[in-house]
Motif scaffolding. Structure first.
Motif, PDB file in Angstrom:
ATOM      1  N   ASN A  30       0.816  -1.441   0.355  1.00 17.27           N
ATOM      2  CA  ASN A  30      -0.255   0.047   0.091  1.00 17.27           C
ATOM      3  C   ASN A  30       0.279   1.734  -0.131  1.00 17.27           C
ATOM      4  N   PRO A  31       1.892   1.261  -0.581  1.00 17.52           N
ATOM      5  CA  PRO A  31       2.722   2.499  -1.119  1.00 17.52           C
ATOM      6  C   PRO A  31       1.992   3.526  -1.829  1.00 17.52           C
ATOM      7  N   ASN A  32       2.321   5.050  -1.088  1.00 23.18           N
ATOM      8  CA  ASN A  32       1.594   6.048  -2.405  1.00 23.18           C
ATOM      9  C   ASN A  32       2.712   6.290  -3.328  1.00 23.18           C
ATOM     10  N   LEU A  33       2.012   6.310  -4.844  1.00 19.63           N
ATOM     11  CA  LEU A  33       2.506   6.155  -5.640  1.00 19.63           C
ATOM     12  C   LEU A  33       2.404   7.575  -6.453  1.00 19.63           C
ATOM     13  N   TYR A  34       3.909   7.681  -7.445  1.00 15.87           N
ATOM     14  CA  TYR A  34       3.825   9.657  -8.003  1.00 15.87           C
ATOM     15  C   TYR A  34       4.285   9.463  -9.436  1.00 15.87           C
ATOM     16  N   TRP A  35       4.176   9.812 -10.345  1.00 17.27           N
ATOM     17  CA  TRP A  35       4.154  10.099 -11.297  1.00 17.27           C
ATOM     18  C   TRP A  35       4.840  11.604 -11.511  1.00 17.27           C
ATOM     19  N   TYR A  36       6.235  11.896 -12.002  1.00 18.42           N
ATOM     20  CA  TYR A  36       6.884  12.686 -12.165  1.00 18.42           C
ATOM     21  C   TYR A  36       7.571  13.115 -14.074  1.00 18.42           C
ATOM     22  N   ARG A  37       7.101  14.512 -14.164  1.00 17.85           N
ATOM     23  CA  ARG A  37       8.258  14.543 -15.155  1.00 17.85           C
ATOM     24  C   ARG A  37       9.123  15.658 -14.830  1.00 17.85           C
ATOM     25  N   GLN A  38      10.284  15.242 -15.555  1.00 16.21           N
ATOM     26  CA  GLN A  38      11.416  16.540 -15.420  1.00 16.21           C
ATOM     27  C   GLN A  38      11.480  17.014 -16.884  1.00 16.21           C
ATOM     28  N   ALA A  39      11.474  18.397 -17.309  1.00 16.29           N
ATOM     29  CA  ALA A  39      11.718  18.728 -18.957  1.00 16.29           C
ATOM     30  C   ALA A  39      13.768  19.254 -18.725  1.00 16.29           C
ATOM     31  N   ALA A  40      14.422  18.730 -19.648  1.00 15.05           N
ATOM     32  CA  ALA A  40      15.552  19.186 -19.986  1.00 15.05           C
ATOM     33  C   ALA A  40      16.132  20.824 -18.783  1.00 15.05           C
ATOM     34  N   GLY A  41      16.430  20.078 -17.940  1.00 21.80           N
ATOM     35  CA  GLY A  41      17.715  21.354 -17.337  1.00 21.80           C
ATOM     36  C   GLY A  41      16.783  21.557 -16.147  1.00 21.80           C
ATOM     37  N   ARG A  42      14.950  21.454 -15.715  1.00 22.92           N
ATOM     38  CA  ARG A  42      14.475  21.309 -15.159  1.00 22.92           C
ATOM     39  C   ARG A  42      14.046  21.066 -13.644  1.00 22.92           C
ATOM     40  N   GLY A  43      13.374  21.084 -12.641  1.00 22.78           N
ATOM     41  CA  GLY A  43      13.149  20.829 -11.767  1.00 22.78           C
ATOM     42  C   GLY A  43      11.835  19.250 -11.672  1.00 22.78           C
ATOM     43  N   LEU A  44      11.283  19.047 -10.783  1.00 26.35           N
ATOM     44  CA  LEU A  44      10.384  17.923 -11.352  1.00 26.35           C
ATOM     45  C   LEU A  44       8.545  18.208 -11.407  1.00 26.35           C
ATOM     46  N   GLN A  45       8.038  18.097 -11.886  1.00 28.13           N
ATOM     47  CA  GLN A  45       6.403  18.158 -11.651  1.00 28.13           C
ATOM     48  C   GLN A  45       5.811  16.765 -11.436  1.00 28.13           C
ATOM     49  N   LEU A  46       4.958  17.489 -10.327  1.00 26.56           N
ATOM     50  CA  LEU A  46       4.681  16.280 -10.115  1.00 26.56           C
ATOM     51  C   LEU A  46       2.771  15.835 -11.235  1.00 26.56           C
ATOM     52  N   LEU A  47       2.673  14.853 -11.955  1.00 31.71           N
ATOM     53  CA  LEU A  47       1.743  14.370 -12.584  1.00 31.71           C
ATOM     54  C   LEU A  47       0.005  13.581 -11.624  1.00 31.71           C
ATOM     55  N   PHE A  48       0.373  13.040 -11.196  1.00 30.58           N
ATOM     56  CA  PHE A  48      -0.179  11.806 -10.663  1.00 30.58           C
ATOM     57  C   PHE A  48       0.402  11.316  -9.077  1.00 30.58           C
ATOM     58  N   TYR A  49      -0.991  11.250  -8.047  1.00 25.83           N
ATOM     59  CA  TYR A  49      -0.284  10.373  -7.098  1.00 25.83           C
ATOM     60  C   TYR A  49      -1.386   9.334  -6.537  1.00 25.83           C
ATOM     61  N   SER A  50      -0.967   8.404  -6.446  1.00 28.03           N
ATOM     62  CA  SER A  50      -2.365   7.443  -5.669  1.00 28.03           C
ATOM     63  C   SER A  50      -1.975   7.017  -4.540  1.00 28.03           C
ATOM     64  N   VAL A  51      -2.830   7.202  -3.557  1.00 28.87           N
ATOM     65  CA  VAL A  51      -2.623   6.160  -2.363  1.00 28.87           C
ATOM     66  C   VAL A  51      -2.992   4.815  -1.946  1.00 28.87           C
ATOM     67  N   GLY A  52      -3.947   4.573  -3.325  1.00 27.26           N
ATOM     68  CA  GLY A  52      -4.462   3.182  -3.218  1.00 27.26           C
ATOM     69  C   GLY A  52      -4.974   2.662  -4.373  1.00 27.26           C
ATOM     70  N   ILE A  53      -5.317   1.168  -4.918  1.00 27.28           N
ATOM     71  CA  ILE A  53      -5.573   0.824  -5.638  1.00 27.28           C
ATOM     72  C   ILE A  53      -7.160   1.318  -6.463  1.00 27.28           C
ATOM     73  N   GLY A  54      -6.670   2.165  -7.709  1.00 22.77           N
ATOM     74  CA  GLY A  54      -7.636   2.615  -8.613  1.00 22.77           C
ATOM     75  C   GLY A  54      -7.810   4.278  -7.380  1.00 22.77           C
ATOM     76  N   GLN A  55      -7.403   4.700  -7.292  1.00 17.10           N
ATOM     77  CA  GLN A  55      -7.312   6.061  -6.258  1.00 17.10           C
ATOM     78  C   GLN A  55      -6.229   6.962  -6.708  1.00 17.10           C
ATOM     79  N   ILE A  56      -6.894   7.851  -8.344  1.00 16.18           N
ATOM     80  CA  ILE A  56      -5.936   8.764  -8.997  1.00 16.18           C
ATOM     81  C   ILE A  56      -5.975  10.300  -8.628  1.00 16.18           C
ATOM     82  N   SER A  57      -4.800  10.812  -8.280  1.00 10.07           N
ATOM     83  CA  SER A  57      -5.352  12.442  -8.369  1.00 10.07           C
ATOM     84  C   SER A  57      -4.143  12.883  -9.272  1.00 10.07           C
TER      85      SER A  57
END
Lengths: 112, 110
Positions: A30-57
Motif C-alpha cells: 500500500n505505498p503512495n505512488l507518484y508520476w513526475y515529469r522532468q523537462a531538460a534542466g528543470r525541476g520535477l513536476q508532479l503529474l499524478f499520485y495515488s494512495v491506493g488501488i483505483g485512486q488517482i489524483s
C-alpha cells in the motif's frame, strides 16, 4: 528491501501514437505512488499520485492519464502523444505521507 | 503551492574541497528532503530532515535546517569526482506532494 522498477528506459514515439509506461514497487504494501515529469534542466513536476488501488489524483491538466490496477503497479498512459509530452518521466513511492520518497530510474520519452 | 529554490545554480570545485548548496522556501513545511541526480538517471534520496530538527549527518553529508529563515543547506565534505551531479531540495508541506527546486549543478574537478 524495497525496489522500484520502471520500463522502458528509453522510448521514441511518433506524434499521435499511444503511450504506456509502467512502474512497479517491490518489498512494500500500500505505498503512495507518484508520476513526475522532468523537462531538460528543470525541476520535477508532479503529474499524478495515488494512495491506493483505483485512486488517482491529477495535479496538472494534460494529455496524460494514470491508473493503478494493482497495489504496487502504477501506469502512465496517453491515447495520442504530443510533441510537448517529451521528457524524463519518473515514478516514485513512499510508505507514508511524511516519509522519505524514493524514485525509479526513469523513462526518457522522445516524441518525434 | 511553494517550491524550494536552490542556490547557486551551478558550482565548480576541486576534488577534496567542500561544497555547500542552499535551499530556500516560502511556507511552513513538515520536512525537507535532499536528492542527487546523475545525468540522465533517477533521483537518489540523500537525507530527510524534519521541521523540528536543526542538523543531520550522513557520511560526508551534513544538512542543516533553519525554519525561522526558511532555508536549508547541504554540505558535502572532502568532495570526490563521483559527487558530480545535480542536487535538489524538496519541501514537504504534508499535502502528499514534494515541491522541487530546479537544482544545483555540482562539478567536482579531479
Amino acid at each position: 528491501s524495497q525496489t522500484i522498477h520502471q520500463w522502458p528506459a528509453t522510448l521514441v514515439q511518433p506524434v499521435g501514437s499511444p503511450l504506456s509506461l509502467e512502474c512497479t514497487v517491490e518489498g512494500t504494501s500500500n505505498p503512495n505512488l507518484y508520476w513526475y515529469r522532468q523537462a531538460a534542466g528543470r525541476g520535477l513536476q508532479l503529474l499524478f499520485y495515488s494512495v491506493g488501488i483505483g485512486q488517482i489524483s491529477s495535479e496538472v491538466p494534460q494529455n496524460l492519464s494514470a491508473s493503478r490496477p494493482q497495489d504496487r503497479q502504477f501506469i502512465l498512459s496517453s491515447k495520442k502523444l504530443l510533441l510537448s509530452d517529451s521528457g524524463f518521466y519518473l515514478c516514485a513511492w513512499r510508505e507514508s505521507i511524511l516519509g522519505e520518497q524514493y524514485f525509479g530510474p526513469g523513462t526518457r520519452l522522445t516524441v518525434t | 503551492s511553494q517550491q524550494g529554490e536552490e542556490d547557486p545554480q551551478a558550482l565548480s570545485i576541486q576534488e577534496g574541497e567542500n561544497a555547500t548548496m542552499n535551499c530556500s522556501y516560502k511556507t511552513s513545511i513538515n520536512n525537507l528532503q535532499w536528492y542527487r541526480q546523475n545525468s540522465g538517471r533517477g533521483l537518489v534520496h540523500l537525507i530527510l530532515i524534519r521541521s523540528n530538527e536543526r542538523e543531520k549527518h550522513s557520511g560526508r553529508l551534513r544538512v542543516t535546517l533553519d525554519t525561522s529563515k526558511k532555508s536549508s543547506s547541504l554540505l558535502i565534505t572532502a568532495s570526490r569526482a563521483a559527487d558530480t551531479a545535480s542536487y535538489f531540495c524538496a519541501t514537504d508541506e504534508g499535502a502528499n506532494n514534494l515541491f522541487f527546486g530546479t537544482g544545483t549543478r555540482l562539478t567536482v574537478i579531479p
